[in-house]
Design an enzyme around this catalytic site. Structure first.
Site, PDB file in Angstrom:
ATOM      1  N   GLU A  35       0.817  -1.220   0.000  1.00 25.35           N
ATOM      2  CA  GLU A  35       0.000   0.000   0.000  1.00 25.35           C
ATOM      3  C   GLU A  35       0.854   1.276   0.000  1.00 25.35           C
ATOM      4  OE1 GLU A  35      -2.863  -0.249   3.166  1.00 25.35           O
ATOM      5  OE2 GLU A  35      -3.806  -2.041   2.336  1.00 25.35           O
ATOM      6  N   GLU A  78      -4.033  -9.146   0.504  1.00 24.45           N
ATOM      7  CA  GLU A  78      -4.534  -8.824   1.846  1.00 24.45           C
ATOM      8  C   GLU A  78      -6.053  -8.828   1.761  1.00 24.45           C
ATOM      9  OE1 GLU A  78      -2.097  -5.904   3.813  1.00 24.45           O
ATOM     10  OE2 GLU A  78      -3.864  -5.020   4.754  1.00 24.45           O
TER      11      GLU A  78
END
Length: 812
Positions: free
Chosen positions: A428, A504
């Site tokens: 991220e 994720e």
């Protein structure tokens, strides 16, 4: 290097060097004789500095885990971009509310008799949190930036032969440098390796298998060597210590020996059959003198990534049934402990998990050794931040100088593990935006490819629309999506790779044994007690419940698997209570911070564990004051249908169906009204016959303490730990699911009391004090071995309760 994969094929064998070098090389682990201080303000690197009054510690060591919890520690005022926030707010427990901020000093006095003139000495740190500055005999010999990186310092010219040496390490943890609890101190091993002038370069051996057939596997070994006029002999042994192949090499090219060795009838490594070979690699001088030796465990297996088909292991299409794991070990903090790691993996194995993602940092050597041995595939991650910051003092400060060096160390130190099947260069990262981000992504991926051309590289992407538009996602070997289940189809069509990884997933939140009413699917739900409901229907604004990922895994062959956030709760990031106090650890775990399974454990087990049957009822059935009120009952099971009974009265038969994701994977009786007594579920097989039964009963008042150890025999090595689950039952032996009694712990014999944990994210009780309250009727006590073998007893007492005892034993 161009992106390797329109069709991605990796066939290779991996090995791991234990670092245990025999004969002419010696490894000394600096475990004991350390002194530590967080109070000293001046420089403490001088040989003459008096550290006699500092605390005595052993390494691995985490100085902050001993508390106390305080919301003022690293209190951050920020907007968490990953959570979609735009307005900064006060975050009180974001990094665990433990005293990790500040400077700590470690000193060790030692001698190395094996070190003589003409030899080489290396100082190896496996993890130092953080920004270590290293001094030997008063001289600064090295430093590093990243607290999660392994690194080597050549101390050949500074190590004193035949006399005492003084090693001093200064560590500095800046405020606002992490998004979770990072730990503090020398939290992984420190060692010194002494080698002959002619030697195997540390982390310089790499083995692949370019060809694996039913009857033979070609082992391709490249070993980087220092020295001239040397030869190398490699012996390969099977798991029974039988020699199955031998080869000698005498010619080096570019400082490396290269061998291709045939292994007949190879046993392949997989999660189901984690078979390990051993390679004994010896380096000889021209006169026949043994100069260096490596004892190396390895596993033979092939991996393959294909468009529209997915991931294959040893020729068999395999889905990643994975979890993400932070590096902290609950009440032990960041200090690595192999017994604690083994317990985690044992719990995950029972759940049916087959893969782990190290989040968001470099895994410990111990964790990788266990993954090899116990059978877990591994996604080894490097960074949570690149050049653009997430937090004020994060890794972006080191990116330009250290990123390549950190990746090189990660890959070279760990590439020989059969468990590792993929690398991750980031998670991220804000660099997903803009042309600079593409440049950085390619740079990092190219470094991984250069150091290891056999495995693909991914990034956990949360800005999926942006990465589709910019080309960022197309650049990656494996496009990893963090959540964004609604964008999977679009991303699959947009990206050229032909598959998607759930890097994720879920981020469902729950508190073990806590249930909230009414039972509805909600996001960002908060309650006055700062807990989350274990009906497993609550998630964050940016995440989802497990069933939505299950649909994608089961229906889309191009979704190659998932890594659930997270396998266990971890310290810090107490979403959805980031702004509430006291909340100091996560709610995301499938198991809690103590390692006790939540209800969600059985939801995943019912789908992942194909060997064992699952039949789990929730909630508990102690609801005084809710008589006559609707109290839904869920059953997590791998049976397709079941009948529910309350005090003998049928609540009807439920059968899994595709009407909603929840109905597809859960059996739910939504209209049950609470009355004390017994809830019983009867499951049916595919022929409609009774296959299994389970029940939950209303408990009376707490009466007796019950202890159950995960292992009753531990090693007398000063490190091994028995994890004892403590619970209370009523007079009839029925567990009391709402008990919150405070208990006291006493350990006698050949062990010490190490810590306790109850899994309550809001508890401010200190882990290492010998008392703690139960949470939802349970807690876990850690009993740590000393270096003397003998009998051990744990006694647990509580006011008004029959005490509990368990007898353990430690052996040499």
């Amino acid at each position: 290097m161009k992106s390797i994969f329109k069709s991605i094929v990796f066939l290779f064998l991996l090995i791991f060097s234990s670092g245990e070098m025999r004969s002419q090389s010696t490894t000394v682990i600096l475990k004991d004789n350390w002194r530590f201080s967080k109070e000293v303000k001046e420089e403490a690197s001088s040989v003459k500095f008096d550290a006699s009054k500092w605390e005595k510690v052993s390494v691995p060591h985490d100085w902050a885990i001993y508390g106390p919890f305080d919301k003022e520690w690293d209190k951050q005022v920020s907007a968490i971009e990953q959570n979609g926030e735009t307005i900064p707010t006060e975050k009180t427990g974001r990094t665990g509310a433990l005293p990790h901020i500040g400077t700590g000093w470690y000193r060790n006095t030692f001698s190395i008799p094996e070190f003589k003139k003409g030899k080489k000495a290396l100082l190896i740190f496996e993890g130092a949190m953080s920004e270590p500055q290293v001094y030997l005999n008063g001289k600064k010999v090295g430093e590093w930036g990243y607290g999660y990186s392994y690194f080597i310092i050549d101390i050949t010219n500074d190590l004193l032969a035949g006399s005492e040496n003084v090693l001093a390490v200064k560590l500095t943890n800046m405020p606002f440098s992490s998004r979770w609890y990072p730990g503090a101190g020398l939290y992984r091993k420190v060692s010194i390796v002494v080698k002959e002038e002619e030697n195997f370069v540390q982390w310089g051996t790499f083995i692949t298998t370019p060809d694996i057939k039913e009857n033979t596997a070609v082992v391709d070994l490249k070993a980087e060597v220092k020295g001239n006029n040397v030869s190398m002999i490699t012996q390969i042994k099977d798991a029974d210590n039988n020699v199955v192949a031998t080869q000698k090499a005498t010619e080096m090219k570019d400082g490396k020996f290269h061998q291709s060795i045939a292994v007949a009838i190879p046993h392949l490594w997989s999660p189901e059959t984690p078979y390990l070979y051993t390679a004994i690699t010896k380096l000889y001088a021209a006169d026949g003198t043994l100069k260096d030796e490596q004892s190396i465990k390895f596993g033979i297996r092939s991996i393959k990534y294909e468009p529209n088909k997915g991931f294959s292991l040893n020729g068999k299409v395999t889905k990643f049934k994975g979890v993400c794991l932070h590096h902290d070990l609950g009440p032990l903090g960041a200090a690595v402990n192999k017994a604690a790691l083994r317990r985690q993996l044992t719990i995950l194995k029972d759940m049916g998990c087959n893969a782990i993602r190290s989040s968001h940092n470099m895994p410990s050597f111990e964790q990788l050794e266990l993954a090899d041995e116990m059978g877990f595939m591994f996604l080894a991650e490097s960074f949570d931040e690149w050049a653009k910051p997430k937090v004020q003092n994060g890794y972006h400060r080191f990116f330009e100088e250290y990123a390549e060096k950190d990746i090189v160390n990660l890959v070279r130190a760990t590439r020989n593990h059969p468990c590792i099947v993929m690398w991750s260069s980031g998670n991220e990262v804000p660099d997903q935006y803009g042309a600079e981000g593409l440049t950085r992504a390619k740079f990092l991926q190219d470094v991984f490819h250069r150091e290891d051309p056999t495995r693909p590289v991914t990034v956990g992407m949360d800005q999926v629309k942006q990465t589709m538009a910019s080309g960022f996602g197309s650049l990656l070997d494996v496009p990893g999506l963090n959540y964004r289940v609604h964008l999977y189809e679009e991303a699959y069509k947009s990206f050229p790779q032909g598959f998607i990884l759930g890097s994720e997933t879920a981020s469902t939140v729950s508190s073990r044994g806590i249930y909230k009413f009414p039972v509805v699917q909600q996001k960002e739900k908060q309650y006055d007690d700062f807990q989350s409901s274990s009906y497993d229907l609550e998630a964050c604004s940016w995440s989802n419940v497990p069933d939505e990922d299950f649909v994608l895994q089961d229906d889309k062959p191009w979704v190659i698997g998932e890594f659930v956030w997270t396998g266990f709760d971890y310290l810090g990031e107490p979403t959805p209570y980031d702004e509430k106090w006291p909340s100091r650890s996560s709610y995301f775990g499938i198991s809690d911070l103590a390692g006790l399974p939540k209800d969600r454990f059985y939801l995943y087990r019912s789908r992942w564990n194909k060997e064992d049957k699952t039949l789990h009822i929730l909630p508990h059935w102690n609801w005084k004051g809710r008589e006559g009120e609707i109290t839904p009952v869920f059953v997590y099971t791998n049976y397709d249908s079941a009948e529910l009974f309350v005090n003998g009265k049928s609540m009807g038969v439920q059968k899994k169906n595709n009407s909603t994701p929840q109905n597809r994977y859960r059996l739910m009786w939504m209209d049950v009204k609470y009355e004390p007594g017994t809830v019983k579920v009867v499951a049916f097989d595919s022929n409609g016959k009774i296959a299994a039964e389970s029940e939950v009963k209303t408990a009376g008042d707490p009466y007796k303490i019950v202890l159950e150890a995960d292992r009753k025999i531990i090693k007398a090595d000063g490190e091994d730990i028995s994890f004892v689950t403590v619970s209370v039952v009523d007079k009839n032996g029925i567990p009391c699911p709402t008990a919150v009694n405070e208990l006291q712990f006493k350990v006698t014999g050949a062990a010490t009391y190490r810590a306790a944990c109850n899994g309550d994210a809001t508890s401010l009780e200190i882990f290492h004090e010998n008392k703690m309250k139960l949470f939802s009727g349970k807690l876990v006590v850690l009993v740590k071995a000393v270096k003397t073998a003998g009998a051990i007893q744990l006694e647990v007492t509580g006011k008004g309760l029959q005490k509990g005892k368990v007898n353990l034993k430690s052996e040499l």
